[in-house]
Design a protein around this motif. Structure first.
Motif, PDB file in Angstrom:
ATOM      1  N   LEU A   4      14.441 -13.777 -43.039  1.00 31.54           N
ATOM      2  CA  LEU A   4      13.281 -14.523 -42.563  1.00 31.54           C
ATOM      3  C   LEU A   4      13.123 -15.787 -43.397  1.00 31.54           C
ATOM      4  O   LEU A   4      13.605 -15.873 -44.527  1.00 31.54           O
ATOM      5  N   ARG A   5      12.431 -16.761 -42.834  1.00 31.98           N
ATOM      6  CA  ARG A   5      12.092 -17.952 -43.601  1.00 31.98           C
ATOM      7  C   ARG A   5      10.945 -17.627 -44.562  1.00 31.98           C
ATOM      8  O   ARG A   5      10.162 -16.707 -44.322  1.00 31.98           O
ATOM      9  N   ARG A   6      10.855 -18.398 -45.612  1.00 25.83           N
ATOM     10  CA  ARG A   6       9.813 -18.147 -46.604  1.00 25.83           C
ATOM     11  C   ARG A   6       8.428 -18.153 -45.965  1.00 25.83           C
ATOM     12  O   ARG A   6       7.581 -17.303 -46.250  1.00 25.83           O
ATOM     13  N   GLU A   7       8.196 -19.106 -45.067  1.00 28.29           N
ATOM     14  CA  GLU A   7       6.873 -19.224 -44.447  1.00 28.29           C
ATOM     15  C   GLU A   7       6.589 -18.106 -43.449  1.00 28.29           C
ATOM     16  O   GLU A   7       5.436 -17.879 -43.061  1.00 28.29           O
TER      17      GLU A   7
ATOM     18  N   ASP B 287       1.599 -13.781 -39.444  1.00 29.24           N
ATOM     19  CA  ASP B 287       1.500 -12.487 -38.773  1.00 29.24           C
ATOM     20  C   ASP B 287       2.032 -12.513 -37.349  1.00 29.24           C
ATOM     21  O   ASP B 287       2.147 -11.461 -36.708  1.00 29.24           O
ATOM     22  N   ALA B 288       2.363 -13.699 -36.841  1.00 24.38           N
ATOM     23  CA  ALA B 288       2.948 -13.780 -35.505  1.00 24.38           C
ATOM     24  C   ALA B 288       4.449 -13.520 -35.522  1.00 24.38           C
ATOM     25  O   ALA B 288       5.058 -13.323 -34.466  1.00 24.38           O
ATOM     26  N   VAL B 289       5.052 -13.508 -36.711  1.00 23.80           N
ATOM     27  CA  VAL B 289       6.494 -13.284 -36.828  1.00 23.80           C
ATOM     28  C   VAL B 289       6.773 -11.788 -36.904  1.00 23.80           C
ATOM     29  O   VAL B 289       6.234 -11.081 -37.756  1.00 23.80           O
ATOM     30  N   ASP B 290       7.629 -11.325 -36.022  1.00 21.13           N
ATOM     31  CA  ASP B 290       7.944  -9.903 -35.910  1.00 21.13           C
ATOM     32  C   ASP B 290       8.838  -9.450 -37.059  1.00 21.13           C
ATOM     33  O   ASP B 290       9.632 -10.224 -37.602  1.00 21.13           O
ATOM     34  N   ALA B 291       8.705  -8.182 -37.428  1.00 17.30           N
ATOM     35  CA  ALA B 291       9.574  -7.577 -38.445  1.00 17.30           C
ATOM     36  C   ALA B 291       9.710  -6.092 -38.126  1.00 17.30           C
ATOM     37  O   ALA B 291       9.203  -5.608 -37.110  1.00 17.30           O
ATOM     38  N   GLY B 292      10.387  -5.347 -38.999  1.00 21.05           N
ATOM     39  CA  GLY B 292      10.699  -3.954 -38.718  1.00 21.05           C
ATOM     40  C   GLY B 292       9.536  -3.013 -38.966  1.00 21.05           C
ATOM     41  O   GLY B 292       8.567  -3.340 -39.655  1.00 21.05           O
TER      42      GLY B 292
END
Length: 469
Positions: free
Chosen positions: A323-326, A331-336
Motif C-alpha cells: 500500500l502507499r503510505r497515505e 479508510d476508503a482503501v481496502d485491505a485484508g
C-alpha cells in the motif's frame, strides 16, 4: 509433469527490494491470511516437481500454520506480538517479526451465519480432485454448522442456476441431496454465477448476521466477465453489500491463481487451495471459525524504521499487498480481513547502521543519521475496522531491541527461508536446504495436527528435487 500444468496462471511479483531507511523509512501493506500458495507448493512437490517461483508467496506459506502467540485481552479483536532476533541466513542482520493473534470467541457467541455455495460445474471440473473432492469437502463443512445457520447453492456452467434455495443447516438430507445431484459439463460462466450468488446472499442477510459467498472452482473463468480489471471492479461493487467472499481452488491443470487472488482480495475474503480431503479438514473444520467469521476488516500494517538504528530493511513477502503510505489513514482503501483465531505474521530483515552487511554506501552530501537518539528500532502502527464499521481504529507500539524471539518465531523464520529457497532468492547467501530443515526441526514445538512435521518432509523433498536440476 510440468507440461500437465502449463496452462496455470499465477499472480507473481518480484521480491520486495531492500529499502534505505534514511530515504524511505515507512513501510505500509495489507495483511494477508490466505494459504493457497502453501497448498499449491505442496501439490507441486508431491507431483514431483518444484513449483514455479511466481506460485510461491512467502507470507502465505508462513501464515499457513497456527502459532501459539499470546491471545488478546478483553474485547480487543487481536493482539500484536513483536520480536527481534538474529537472521538465520545472515549473522550481520536481524529479523523483526510482527505476529498478530486473532481472538477466538466461543462458538455460541458467533453471529448467525448465511452461506452461499457458488460451485463451478463446468466441464473442466470433471476430475476426481475437483468436483468429487469439492462435494466431500462441503460435506465436512456442513457437519460443523449450527442448526439455525442457512445454506444456499448456486452453480454455474454456461449459465448460472439456483440449485438450492436458502435452507436451514438442520435439513442436512436436503442439502446433501442437492450436492449429490451436481454434475460437471459446459463452459464457465463466472460472472453470471457471481451475480446470482450475491443476489442470493443479499436476500439472506439480516442485521447482526454474517453472510459469505464461498466460490469453489478450478479457476477457469473463460466465459463472461473474464477481463481482470472489470472483474475486480465488479467484485468491489458486490462487496459493498457486506457479504464476504471466500475462494476455494480445486485441482490442477488450469488453476487461475491470479483470478482467484483478485476475487478474494477485492471481495473482502480469503483464498485457499484444497488438494486433499485432509486440507479440506484443516480449512473447513479445524480452522472453520477463522475461515467464516471475521473479527477485523481492512487490517493494515505500517512500520516506521528509525534511521539512527536501522540502515536498511526489506519486507519478506506481501509483494502483492503493498500500500502507499497515505493509504494507511485512508479508510476508503481496502485491505485484508482477520478471521476468528487467525494468526498472521510479517517478517522484516533489517540491517543495523554499523553492520558490514549494508548493501548501500552512505550518501556523500547527506548525513545518514537523524536527530533522534532513541534506541527504538522502529514504530509499529496497525489499523483495523470492526466488521460493519466505516471508521478504523489504531493500535501502535514501539519496536525495541529487547523483544526476544520465541520458538514460534524460529519456526516462522524457517518457513520464510523455505519460501525464499523455492523462489531462488539472492538474499540467502550460502544458506541451504539443510539449514532450513535444521531450523524447522529445532522449532517445531507443539505440532498438534502434524502440519510442521509435514513441512519438514516437504523441505526434504524439495531438496531432492532441487539436486536433480
Amino acid at each position: 509433469l510440468w507440461a500437465e500444468f502449463d496452462a496455470e496462471e499465477f499472480d507473481g511479483a518480484d521480491d520486495n527490494p531492500v529499502k534505505v531507511t534514511a530515504e524511505s523509512p515507512v513501510s505500509t501493506f495489507s495483511i494477508d491470511v490466505d494459504t493457497a500458495s502453501y497448498s499449491v507448493v505442496r501439490s507441486s512437490l508431491m507431483n514431483g516437481y518444484l513449483p514455479p517461483a511466481e506460485a510461491v508467496r512467502v507470507e502465505e506459506m508462513i501464515n499457513y500454520f497456527p502459532y501459539a502467540h499470546p491471545a488478546p485481552d478483553g474485547d480487543a479483536p487481536f493482539r500484536p506480538t513483536v520480536s527481534v532476533g538474529p537472521t538465520p541466513w545472515n549473522s550481520d542482520t536481524n529479523l523483526v517479526q510482527i505476529a498478530i493473534q486473532g481472538a477466538l470467541p466461543e462458538v455460541e457467541n458467533h453471529p448467525p451465519l448465511n452461506l452461499v455455495f457458488l460451485i463451478d460445474t463446468s466441464g473442466s471440473m470433471d476430475q476426481a480432485n475437483k468436483l468429487p473432492l469439492l462435494k466431500q469437502s462441503f460435506r465436512l463443512l456442513l457437519g460443523q454448522l449450527r442448526p439455525e445457520d442457512e445454506v444456499a447453492i448456486v452453480t454455474y456452467a454456461g449459465s448460472a442456476g439456483q440449485v438450492l434455495n436458502p435452507t436451514p443447516a438442520r435439513e442436512r438430507t436436503t442439502i446433501h441431496a442437492a450436492l449429490d445431484r451436481l454434475d460437471a459439463g459446459g463452459s464457465t460462466a463466472g460472472q453470471a454465477g457471481l451475480q446470482q450468488a450475491y443476489a442470493t446472499a443479499r436476500g439472506m442477510t439480516e442485521d447482526g448476521e454474517v453472510t459469505r459467498v464461498i466460490l469453489a472452482t478450478d479457476g477457469d473463468f473463460n466465459v463472461g466477465l473474464s477481463d481482470p480489471k472489470r472483474l475486480k471492479e465488479f467484485i468491489e461493487r458486490q462487496a459493498e453489500s457486506g457479504a464476504y467472499l471466500s475462494v476455494l481452488g480445486f485441482g490442477r491443470g488450469n488453476l487461475d491463481d491470479a483470478t482467484m487472488q483478485a476475487l478474494a482480495q477485492n471481495g473482502n475474503g480469503t483464498a485457499a487451495y484444497i488438494d486433499t480431503l485432509g486440507e479440506a479438514q484443516k480449512v473447513l473444520v479445524d480452522q472453520l471459525s477463522g475461515a467464516l467469521f471475521p473479527i477485523a476488516d481492512d487490517v493494515k500494517i505500517q512500520v516506521e524504521f528509525n534511521p539512527a538504528q536501522i540502515a536498511e530493511y526489506r519486507l519478506i513477502g506481501y509483494e502483492t499487498r503493498a500500500l502507499r503510505r497515505e493509504d494507511f489513514n485512508n479508510d476508503a482503501v481496502d485491505a485484508g480481513e482477520i478471521g476468528a483465531g487467525h494468526s498472521v505474521t510479517a517478517i522484516y530483515e533489517v540491517t543495523p547502521v554499523d553492520s558490514p552487511a549494508r548493501l548501500t554506501d552512505p550518501l556523500r552530501y547527506q548525513a545518514d543519521g537523524v536527530a533522534s537518539t532513541s534506541d527504538e528500532l522502529g514504530y509499529l502502527r496497525l489499523r483495523y475496522k470492526v466488521p460493519g464499521a466505516a471508521t478504523s481504529q489504531l493500535i501502535e507500539q514501539p519496536v525495541t531491541p529487547d523483544l526476544a524471539p520465541s520458538p514460534e518465531a524460529g519456526f516462522a523464520a524457517a518457513i520464510a527461508g523455505f519460501g525464499q529457497l523455492l523462489r531462488g532468492s539472492d538474499h540467502l547467501g550460502d544458506w541451504s536446504w539443510d539449514d532450513a530443515i535444521a531450523l524447522a526441526n529445532a522449532n517445531r514445538g507443539d505440532d498438534l495436527y502434524g502440519y510442521r512435521t509435514e513441512a519438514v518432509q516437504l523441505m526434504r523433498l524439495a531438496q531432492s528435487l532441487d539436486q536433480q536440476r
